[in-house]
Structures are given as structure tokens and as C-alpha cells.
Design a protein around this motif. Structure first.
Motif, PDB file in Angstrom:
ATOM      1  N   UNK A 762       0.833  -1.207   0.000  1.00  0.00           N
ATOM      2  CA  UNK A 762       0.000   0.000   0.000  1.00  0.00           C
ATOM      3  C   UNK A 762       0.864   1.252   0.000  1.00  0.00           C
ATOM      4  N   UNK A 763       1.949   1.228   0.776  1.00  0.00           N
ATOM      5  CA  UNK A 763       2.837   2.387   0.846  1.00  0.00           C
ATOM      6  C   UNK A 763       3.598   2.586  -0.455  1.00  0.00           C
ATOM      7  N   UNK A 764       4.011   1.475  -1.103  1.00  0.00           N
ATOM      8  CA  UNK A 764       4.683   1.600  -2.410  1.00  0.00           C
ATOM      9  C   UNK A 764       3.737   2.209  -3.431  1.00  0.00           C
ATOM     10  N   UNK A 765       2.452   1.815  -3.361  1.00  0.00           N
ATOM     11  CA  UNK A 765       1.473   2.363  -4.301  1.00  0.00           C
ATOM     12  C   UNK A 765       1.363   3.871  -4.151  1.00  0.00           C
ATOM     13  N   UNK A 769       3.500   5.584  -9.623  1.00  0.00           N
ATOM     14  CA  UNK A 769       2.579   6.143 -10.608  1.00  0.00           C
ATOM     15  C   UNK A 769       2.261   5.076 -11.644  1.00  0.00           C
ATOM     16  N   UNK A 770       1.174   5.328 -12.412  1.00  0.00           N
ATOM     17  CA  UNK A 770       0.851   4.457 -13.522  1.00  0.00           C
ATOM     18  C   UNK A 770       0.507   3.031 -13.116  1.00  0.00           C
ATOM     19  N   UNK A 771       0.778   2.086 -14.027  1.00  0.00           N
ATOM     20  CA  UNK A 771       0.429   0.679 -13.771  1.00  0.00           C
ATOM     21  C   UNK A 771       1.080   0.107 -12.519  1.00  0.00           C
ATOM     22  N   UNK A 772       2.275   0.585 -12.190  1.00  0.00           N
ATOM     23  CA  UNK A 772       2.952   0.063 -10.994  1.00  0.00           C
ATOM     24  C   UNK A 772       2.140   0.384  -9.741  1.00  0.00           C
ATOM     25  N   UNK A 773       1.597   1.586  -9.660  1.00  0.00           N
ATOM     26  CA  UNK A 773       0.797   1.958  -8.497  1.00  0.00           C
ATOM     27  C   UNK A 773      -0.422   1.054  -8.378  1.00  0.00           C
ATOM     28  N   UNK A 774      -1.080   0.839  -9.516  1.00  0.00           N
ATOM     29  CA  UNK A 774      -2.286  -0.004  -9.464  1.00  0.00           C
ATOM     30  C   UNK A 774      -1.939  -1.429  -9.047  1.00  0.00           C
ATOM     31  N   UNK A 775      -0.833  -1.943  -9.548  1.00  0.00           N
ATOM     32  CA  UNK A 775      -0.411  -3.287  -9.171  1.00  0.00           C
ATOM     33  C   UNK A 775      -0.180  -3.379  -7.662  1.00  0.00           C
ATOM     34  N   UNK A 776       0.452  -2.360  -7.091  1.00  0.00           N
ATOM     35  CA  UNK A 776       0.715  -2.368  -5.654  1.00  0.00           C
ATOM     36  C   UNK A 776      -0.581  -2.250  -4.850  1.00  0.00           C
ATOM     37  N   UNK A 796      -6.859   0.633   2.399  1.00  0.00           N
ATOM     38  CA  UNK A 796      -6.286   0.309   1.082  1.00  0.00           C
ATOM     39  C   UNK A 796      -7.315   0.538  -0.016  1.00  0.00           C
ATOM     40  N   UNK A 797      -8.554   0.111   0.222  1.00  0.00           N
ATOM     41  CA  UNK A 797      -9.625   0.392  -0.751  1.00  0.00           C
ATOM     42  C   UNK A 797      -9.807   1.902  -0.924  1.00  0.00           C
ATOM     43  N   UNK A 798      -9.748   2.641   0.178  1.00  0.00           N
ATOM     44  CA  UNK A 798      -9.915   4.095   0.115  1.00  0.00           C
ATOM     45  C   UNK A 798      -8.804   4.738  -0.713  1.00  0.00           C
ATOM     46  N   UNK A 799      -7.567   4.385  -0.433  1.00  0.00           N
ATOM     47  CA  UNK A 799      -6.451   4.982  -1.159  1.00  0.00           C
ATOM     48  C   UNK A 799      -6.481   4.607  -2.642  1.00  0.00           C
ATOM     49  N   UNK A 800      -6.842   3.355  -2.912  1.00  0.00           N
ATOM     50  CA  UNK A 800      -6.940   2.906  -4.308  1.00  0.00           C
ATOM     51  C   UNK A 800      -8.036   3.692  -5.022  1.00  0.00           C
ATOM     52  N   UNK A 801      -9.188   3.879  -4.326  1.00  0.00           N
ATOM     53  CA  UNK A 801     -10.285   4.636  -4.932  1.00  0.00           C
ATOM     54  C   UNK A 801      -9.894   6.082  -5.183  1.00  0.00           C
ATOM     55  N   UNK A 802      -9.173   6.689  -4.233  1.00  0.00           N
ATOM     56  CA  UNK A 802      -8.725   8.065  -4.419  1.00  0.00           C
ATOM     57  C   UNK A 802      -7.779   8.160  -5.612  1.00  0.00           C
ATOM     58  N   UNK A 803      -6.878   7.174  -5.729  1.00  0.00           N
ATOM     59  CA  UNK A 803      -5.934   7.180  -6.858  1.00  0.00           C
ATOM     60  C   UNK A 803      -6.687   7.019  -8.180  1.00  0.00           C
TER      61      UNK A 803
END
Length: 914
Positions: A762-765, A769-776, A796-803
Motif C-alpha cells: 500500500x505504501x509503495x502504491x 505512478x501508472x500501472x505500478x501503483x495499481x499493481x501495488x 487500502x480500498x480508500x487509497x486505491x479509490x482516491x488514486x
């Protein structure tokens, strides 16, 4: 019985107490005041008022009984013990049986004895209301006073009333019954004093004499009645001694002393026998009298003088008579009387009282008497009477002629006094023991005790150095104890934290490398010592194998029989948090609560509840955490201990309660700084980091988390890392986020748990940026979904949704944000839930508001009871777990049913509880 002269309001208070008990609103009342002020009279008023309506039981404390564990409680329970077998579950029966010396067994925790007493009184009260009167409660033994105070605070719904008469505090008080409703008796007004005097004294009094008596008595009713009895008829008719500065109780006691001193010598000696033996057993009195060559007829003058009555029991007119007689006696007469009582006491039936009397008969030292007292200490300890055992040993030390044996007994008395929770008294005894002579091992143990007492009192900055010195001294003498002392020193340095004076974790860890070698196979404490020493001298990664083995060993030991293992559960939970081992901290915290419940160890249960509550906060079970806080608060209130604020602050922070968090934070940090307890400061900063990340105040979150990472303390140095990464990345400080991420990644790989690897992903995400963030982000959700830490999964769901929203992928963002909002709202993590709601609205979707539920009306305590009952537990079982009586549970259930709109336990089982 008519109200006592001048005590209408006080009698009304007793009437109110009795009326409440009849209606099932139990209660207690402490009647305080100086000797002779009318406490006993008020208890007699209660007795007469309750006659025919209540079952009335009573007991009287005695100054010499303070050394006999559970002696006062036994007086209260003795008439009921025949019913205990049918009314109490086996563990509670055994607790009372061992405490009263009726059976053998492991020493029970005093609060398990308290629970047994509570349930016994409650069950008896089912048949008819019960009134318990305890006179001279200031002289109850410590164990009895603690148990009865506990019971008085836990009988809310019973048909039970307890009234304690307590003399105004003196240095000899065993317990002040703090926190119970108190009625303080003051002196009578002059008009009421005159009315009492005129009604009680039949001899004509002229006005001047009456006014002098009233002035000298100072409103003390007993003085008003007794002072005229000590005057000659001519004095009553024409004059009276002028008042002086001596208090009324002292004047009354002097009056009793003069009256007894005018009796024949043999009568005075018999009075002294009665005063020296507080059990009031007439047969014992006559046996001792026979040893002294006293005929029964010598009692007649004392009875005629109104000083005592003898039938099957021996009763003094007033406790002041007993103290007056005993204090007036010469030391040789006292020794002679105690010797006779020792000879008259059955050594098989009552060896402890015989040993006590024998000790009082000694002039100088006597090894045989000291041995008897030491045996009595052992029996008291086996019954759970640590304070009584310590007193016996202290007296044994005083009687010991050989200096080395005297020092040994004094040192053991220090141990017992400390274990009994009396650190101030333990320190005083420590000074006695330190006079020696002590061998090297005894001296090292003494210094370890000194450090442990200091840790118990303050947990502050000076203690780590004291424990370290003791550990080093013990190394060549007792390697096993030395290694434990080193771990305790590490634990203490962890407590002191940033506020330690020259003995921080690193200093202590470096010294601990020189500890004696571990035995084979190593115990959990040995693995903890080696792992913690490695952690702060060689780094995090090097310590992981040993610390994981320690956690595994403790986690797999479910016997609950190893006290050495049990004492390290708190430290192990912090190690588990440092390693992100969610399973270990959950299992160990849960076990600590279970073991404390089973043992009735209310002294340690609040801390265990606090630790488990913090784990439940992180697992997303905020309502259950609040329930445990409610239970902990009720227990600390019942036991008189201070509440524990640390986990409450964490709960308030996760709930996003900014005002409550700020107020708790300020109080905690101020108190901890004054005590030198850096751990509490760090815990408070950790909670601030949670709060501000939830609120989106990232600069504030960064300010709170940064010191924890820089200090590299035990648990906080790990759990603060992901908070720092989030705060720094959102506050526009990517360099700081990158440094924290690197440390987090290294530690997560060494730990290898799903919690650790999920947080690292989650912290690496956050820093990608880009696909790497989504993968993390996807990895984080997958890994965190396989551990217990639901709060971090929801984040983690919150941060992913914000991204996703910032990437312009609004539909995908809605799915993640909707999930986060649902999870966080259901948990009660309102600040993070509000963050999710704001993001959802930014995607064009209006989040669903949480609809009100009937369960919202339940208090945390009621919700806890409802949850237990819903699983099928009976009221008796729930009461045993929560240290409440079954009737109290039933009263709570009626409120729960009313609030939920249901009528049965079966319906409760179908209610969805948060």
C-alpha cells in the motif's frame, strides 16, 4: 425503633438505603466519624428497622484481627457457607473454601473470592432481602476490606444493603472504602446534646454542670453518656471539671480506663484477657482465665459496671472499652495474658491465632515463636492473604534472634508486601531487610525488589538503570533470575522511552548481551531477551527469527499454568506489533483476558482488556473495543484502580473524534511526562497520526508520526512507518516518504506476514505512478484481506479509490470508494469514512447514509451483555465473566429488551449486533 436524638437526616438515609434494597436497587453506605459519635447506634437503628423485613447479618472488625486474612469476610459469610455448595459454581466454592482455610488448593485471587461472595449474597437475597452490618470496619483485614468494597460496588440490582461503620481515618486504617456513598457523622448540636443528656442521666443536674458536660463532650453522644458516669454525685450536683484540649473520644476512653481501673485486680486481668482476644469466644476466655488461675466469679464486677457482657459470646459495651483496657495494661500483664491465650487456643483448629498470641507473649526474641509465625505466613499466603502473610513474616523477623535468618524473613516479607500491592509498605520493610546481614544473592534480590517496586510505583525514567544493575549483580548468582531481570530492564526502558535518563533501549540492550547464557531448551523469556538485545544492537532483521520463535512459543503455550510466561504477554504483544504479527497479538491478548477472567485476577484484567481492545480497534471491531473499555472502566471503579487511557485515545482517534482525542492526548502527555513514561507519549502521538490521516490533515499526521520513526522504539517504530509514508506523500514531501518506505519494505520482507507485506505494498502504491501503483494497490488489498487488520484493508480500498479518481477512472473509483465507505462506516471509523464519502461525491455518487439501528440506543456495557447472551450464555455465566451477579445481568437484559423492542433471549439471538 425511634430515630436517634439529633439524627433524623441520618436515619432517613438508612431508611432510603433499606427501601432501595427491598425494591432490588441494592446499595452500600459508609458511616464515618470519630469514636463514640454514634456510628454503632446508627447500625443498631438499621438493624431494628430491618427486623422482620430483612435477613440481618453482622460482623465487627478488631484491631488485632488485621493480621488474619479474610477473618472479617468469614464473619460475614460464615452463616451462609452451608448454602454455598448448592448456590455457587465449583471455582467460586473452591475460592471461598481455600480463603477460609476449609480446603486445600491454589491461592485464589482476592477478586475471585469477591465474585464468589457477591454471588453468594445475591443468591441468598433471592429468598429475602439481606442487610449486612460491619462495625469498626477500619480494622478489617486488608483482604476482607478489599473484597467487601468490591462487592459493595457490584450489587447494583440485588436486594442487598451493606453498611460499614468506619472510624475517621488514622494511620492504622486498612481501607478507606473510597468511592462508596459516605455519611459523615458530626457532633450533636448543643440543643440535641442537652436533650440526650437530660434523657439519659437521671441524677439532677444544675444548669452550670449540664452546660459544662455539653461543652466538654463536644457533641459526642458517647461522651455525653459516659462523662457524667465518671463523676461523683457531689460533682454532678455542684461542679464539674473544666473542658480541656483532649478530644471527646480520648476523654471517653479515659473514663472507661478509670472505671475499669477501679475494679478488683483479678477482674481487671479478666478484662484484659477479653480485650486481647477479639473473637469473643466465651469458652476460650474461660480456658485462658483458668490458665491464669482466675475464677468465673471475677467477671461480675465488670458486668455490674456495664463494661462487658458474657454469655456464649463476650461483648464489650463499646470498642473504646476494649482499647482502654488493653492500653492501660502493663507490658508484663499483656504478655502474661497472651501467653495464657496461646495455651488455651487449639493448635490444630487455630494454629495461626495461637502463633500470634504466642508471639505477643515474647519478651525479646524467640526463634520457636518466629518459626510458628513463618508457618502462619505460609498458610495465609496459600489462602491468598498476601498482606496477612507479609505481616506474619514481618513480626517473625522481629522475633528472630539470628541476624541472617532475620534478614531472610524480612526480605520475604518485602516480596509478599509488594505482591499484595502495597509498594509504600514494601519500601519501609526494604529498609529493615537491608540492615542485613545479607549474602550476595540476598543483596542482589533486594536490589531487584527495590527496582521492581519503583517500576510498580512510577514506570518512570530512573527504573531501567536500577533493574539493569540488579540484573548484572544476579548474573553469577542466579542466571535464571538474572535473565528475567534483564528482560524487565528492557521492558522498563521501553516504558521510559524518550524520557529515560541514560538507560534507553540501546544502552540496556548492549548490557543485555552480557547476560548469562540461555538454558537448553530456551524458555520464551530467553528468546525474548536474546531477540530484543539483538533488535537494538544488530538491527531489526537480525532479531526477527528469535522474536518470532518467542512469539510462537508463547502463542502455542495455552496451558495458562506458567506464571513466568504469563507475565510477559504484554511485552510480547508489543513485539508482535513490531513484527506485524496480527495472529500472535490477537491470540496473546485474547488469552491474557481469558486467563485473568478465569483466575478472577481483577488487578491484571483491566490492562489485558485494554490491550485486547487496542487489537480490536485495528481489526475494525470498534464497537467490541468500546464494550471492553466499558467493562474495564466498571472493574477499575469497583477495585479502586485508576482507568487506563491509552487504548481509549486510539479508539477516539480511529472514530475521528477530534475534540475527545485532543483532550485525552493533553491529559495523557502531561501525566506521562511528569512520570517519565515516554511510552505513553509515543502511544499518544501514534493515535494523533491515525486521527490526522483520517481527517486528511497530512502535515499534522506527519508531525505526529515522524518522531516515532526517528526514535526507533519497539512497536511504534514499525506501525508508524505506513502512517508516515501516507502523510509525507500527501503533504508533498516525497523524499521523506521514500526514506520511510525503504525502511518499511526491508522490515516487511524480514517479517513476512501478510499484514506487513500488505502495508508495504500500500505504501509503495502511494509513492508510485501508472500501472505500478495499481499493481501495488491490488497486492495490498489481496494481502490485507488475508489478515485480521480490517481497518488497514478498508484504507487500502480508500487509497486505491482516491488514486483511481485522480486517474480519471470514475467508475472503477466508485467501486473501491463504495467498498471503503461501507467498511469504514460499519466499523465506526468516521473520519476515514467521511474521506471516502467526499471522494464518492467527487465521482458524482452520493454515498448512502448509515440508517439508525435499534442497537444504537444500547450503551457499550449493554451491547457487551447482549452479545454474550445472544451466544446462548446464561445470566449466571455472563455474570461470572463480567464479575456481576445474575440478577444484575437480568436487570440489564430488561433494559436491552426494552430498547430493542423484543421480549426474549431467543429474539435477541436474531438481532444483528454491530
Amino acid at each position: 425503633m425511634a430515630p436517634i436524638v439529633g439524627r433524623r437526616a441520618e436515619c432517613d438515609a438508612v431508611d432510603h438505603l433499606l427501601a432501595g434494597a427491598e425494591a432490588g436497587r441494592s446499595g452500600a453506605l459508609v458511616v464515618r466519624g470519630e469514636a463514640g459519635i454514634g456510628k454503632t447506634a446508627l447500625l443498631e437503628y438499621a438493624r431494628h428497622t430491618a427486623a422482620g423485613r430483612f435477613r440481618v447479618e453482622s460482623s465487627v472488625g478488631a484491631e488485632s484481627e488485621t493480621q488474619f486474612a479474610f477473618a472479617g469476610l468469614h464473619q460475614v459469610c460464615a452463616p451462609l457457607l452451608a448454602q454455598a455448595g448448592a448456590l455457587l459454581p465449583d471455582p467460586q466454592q473452591s475460592a471461598l473454601g481455600v480463603a477460609f482455610g476449609r480446603q486445600e488448593g491454589a491461592a485464589p485471587d482476592r477478586f475471585l473470592v469477591g465474585l464468589a461472595t457477591l454471588h453468594l449474597l445475591a443468591e441468598v437475597a433471592e429468598e429475602e432481602p439481606v442487610l449486612y452490618l460491619v462495625d469498626d470496619a477500619q480494622w478489617l483485614d486488608q483482604a476482607s476490606a478489599q473484597v467487601l468494597t468490591f462487592v459493595a460496588r457490584r450489587v447494583a440490582a440485588e436486594r442487598v444493603a451493606l453498611v460499614f461503620a468506619v472510624r475517621d481515618p488514622t494511620d492504622g486504617d486498612v481501607r478507606t472504602f473510597a468511592g462508596l456513598p459516605t455519611l459523615h457523622l458530626k457532633g450533636l448540636s448543643d440543643s440535641n446534646a442537652r436533650a440526650l443528656l437530660v434523657g439519659a442521666v437521671r441524677t439532677p443536674l444544675d444548669d452550670g454542670v449540664r452546660e459544662r458536660v455539653v461543652a466538654e463532650a463536644r457533641g459526642n453522644p458517647l461522651a455525653l453518656l459516659e462523662l457524667p458516669r465518671s463523676a461523683l454525685p457531689a460533682q454532678l450536683a455542684s461542679g464539674f471539671a473544666l473542658p480541656d484540649a483532649v478530644s471527646a473520644p480520648r476523654r471517653v476512653e479515659d473514663s472507661f480506663r478509670h472505671r475499669s481501673g477501679s475494679l478488683p485486680a483479678d477482674t481487671q486481668l479478666l478484662l484484659l484477657v477479653a480485650a486481647a482476644e477479639p473473637t469473643g469466644e466465651a469458652a476460650l476466655l474461660w480456658r485462658a482465665a483458668a490458665h491464669l488461675g482466675l475464677a468465673r466469679e471475677v467477671a461480675a464486677p465488670a458486668e455490674a459496671a456495664g463494661l462487658l457482657e458474657i454469655d456464649t459470646r463476650v461483648r464489650f459495651r463499646h470498642p473504646l472499652v476494649r482499647s482502654a483496657v488493653y492500653r492501660a495494661a502493663t507490658p508484663p500483664d499483656r504478655r502474661s495474658v497472651h501467653g495464657a491465650l496461646a495455651s488455651a487456643t487449639d493448635p490444630e483448629l487455630d494454629p495461626d491465632r495461637r502463633a500470634w498470641h504466642r508471639a505477643q507473649s515474647v519478651l525479646g526474641t524467640d526463634e520457636a515463636a518466629a518459626v510458628d509465625l513463618e508457618r502462619s505466613a505460609g498458610r495465609a499466603r496459600a489462602r491468598g492473604g498476601l498482606a496477612a502473610a507479609a505481616t506474619f513474616l514481618q513480626h517473625a523477623a522481629e522475633l528472630t534472634p539470628e541476624p541472617a535468618a532475620r534478614a531472610r524473613r524480612a526480605l520475604e516479607a518485602v516480596h509478599l508486601t509488594h505482591d499484595a500491592g502495597a509498594p509504600e509498605a514494601a519500601l519501609e520493610l526494604l529498609a529493615v531487610a537491608s540492615t542485613g546481614p545479607l549474602d550476595a544473592l540476598q543483596h542482589a534480590r533486594l536490589e531487584l525488589l527495590r527496582a521492581q517496586i519503583a517500576f510498580h510505583r512510577t514506570r518512570g525514567r530512573e527504573v531501567p538503570g536500577m533493574l539493569l544493575t540488579a540484573a548484572q549483580a544476579l548474573a553469577p548468582l542466579d542466571p535464571h533470575l538474572s535473565r528475567q531481570a534483564y528482560v524487565h530492564a528492557l521492558e522498563s526502558s521501553f516504558h521510559a522511552g524518550r524520557l529515560a535518563h541514560g538507560h534507553g533501549m540501546l544502552t540496556v540492550a548492549e548490557a543485555a548481551r552480557d547476560a548469562p547464557g540461555a538454558p537448553t531448551p530456551p524458555r520464551p523469556v530467553d528468546l525474548l531477551l536474546d531477540g530484543l538485545a539483538t533488535r537494538f544492537t544488530q538491527g531489526y532483521e537480525a532479531s526477527v527469527p528469535s522474536l518470532q520463535r518467542a512469539l510462537g512459543s508463547l502463542r502455542d503455550d495455552d496451558s495458562g499454568t506458567d506464571d513466568d510466561n504469563g507475565r510477559w504477554l504484554w511485552l510480547a504483544c508489543h513485539v508482535g506489533a513490531m513484527l506485524w504479527d496480527d495472529e500472535s497479538i490477537y491470540v496473546l491478548a485474547t488469552r491474557a483476558v481469558r486467563l485473568a477472567r478465569e483466575a478472577g485476577a481483577l488487578a491484571t484484567l483491566p490492562a489485558a482488556l485494554n490491550a485486547l481492545a487496542l487489537v480490536l480497534v485495528l481489526t475494525g471491531e470498534l464497537s467490541r473495543a468500546a464494550e471492553l473499555f466499558a467493562e474495564e472502566e466498571a472493574i477499575t471503579r469497583a477495585t479502586g484502580a485508576p482507568p487506563l487511557p491509552n487504548s481509549r485515545l486510539a479508539l477516539a482517534a480511529w472514530r475521528g473524534q477530534k475534540q475527545d482525542t485532543s483532550e485525552l492526548y493533553a491529559r495523557m502527555v502531561a501525566g506521562a511526562t511528569a512520570r517519565g513514561e515516554g511510552l505513553t507519549v509515543s502511544s499518544a502521538e501514534m493515535s494523533l497520526a491515525y486521527l490526522h490521516n483520517g481527517l486528511g490533515s497530512y502535515h499534522s499526521a506527519l508531525e505526529a508520526a515522524a518522531p516515532l520513526v526517528e526514535l526507533d522504539e519497539l512497536a511504534h517504530s514499525s506501525v508508524a512507518l505506513p502512517e508516515l509514508v501516507e502523510a509525507a506523500s500527501r503533504a508533498g514531501q516525497p523524499d521523506r516518504a521514500a526514506v520511510a518506505l525503504e525502511r518499511l519494505s526491508v522490515r516487511a520482507r524480514a517479517s513476512g506476514t501478510e499484514w506487513a507485506l500488505g502495508l508495504a505494498a500500500r505504501s509503495r502504491a502511494l509513492t508510485s505512478t501508472g500501472p505500478a501503483a495499481e499493481e501495488h494497490y491490488r497486492e495490498a488489498i489481496e494481502r490485507l484481506g488475508r489478515c485480521r487488520m480490517a481497518t488497514h484493508l478498508a484504507r487500502a480500498h480508500l487509497l486505491y479509490g482516491e488514486w483511481l479518481r485522480r486517474e480519471g477512472r470514475r467508475q472503477d473509483a466508485r467501486h473501491q470508494l463504495r467498498t471503503a465507505h461501507q467498511l469504514l462506516s460499519d466499523m465506526g471509523a468516521e473520519a476515514f469514512a467521511d474521506r471516502a464519502a467526499r471522494e464518492l461525491r467527487a465521482t458524482g455518487e452520493h454515498p448512502r447514509r448509515r440508517t439508525a439501528q435499534p442497537t444504537d440506543a444500547l450503551t457499550a456495557h449493554e451491547l457487551h451483555i447482549a452479545r454474550l447472551v445472544a451466544t446462548g450464555a446464561t445470566s449466571r455465566e455472563v455474570g461470572a465473566q463480567l464479575f456481576l451477579s445474575p440478577r444484575t445481568i437480568e436487570a440489564h437484559l430488561r433494559n436491552i429488551f426494552r430498547k430493542l423492542g423484543i421480549t426474549s433471549r431467543r429474539q435477541l439471538a436474531t438481532v444483528r449486533l454491530p
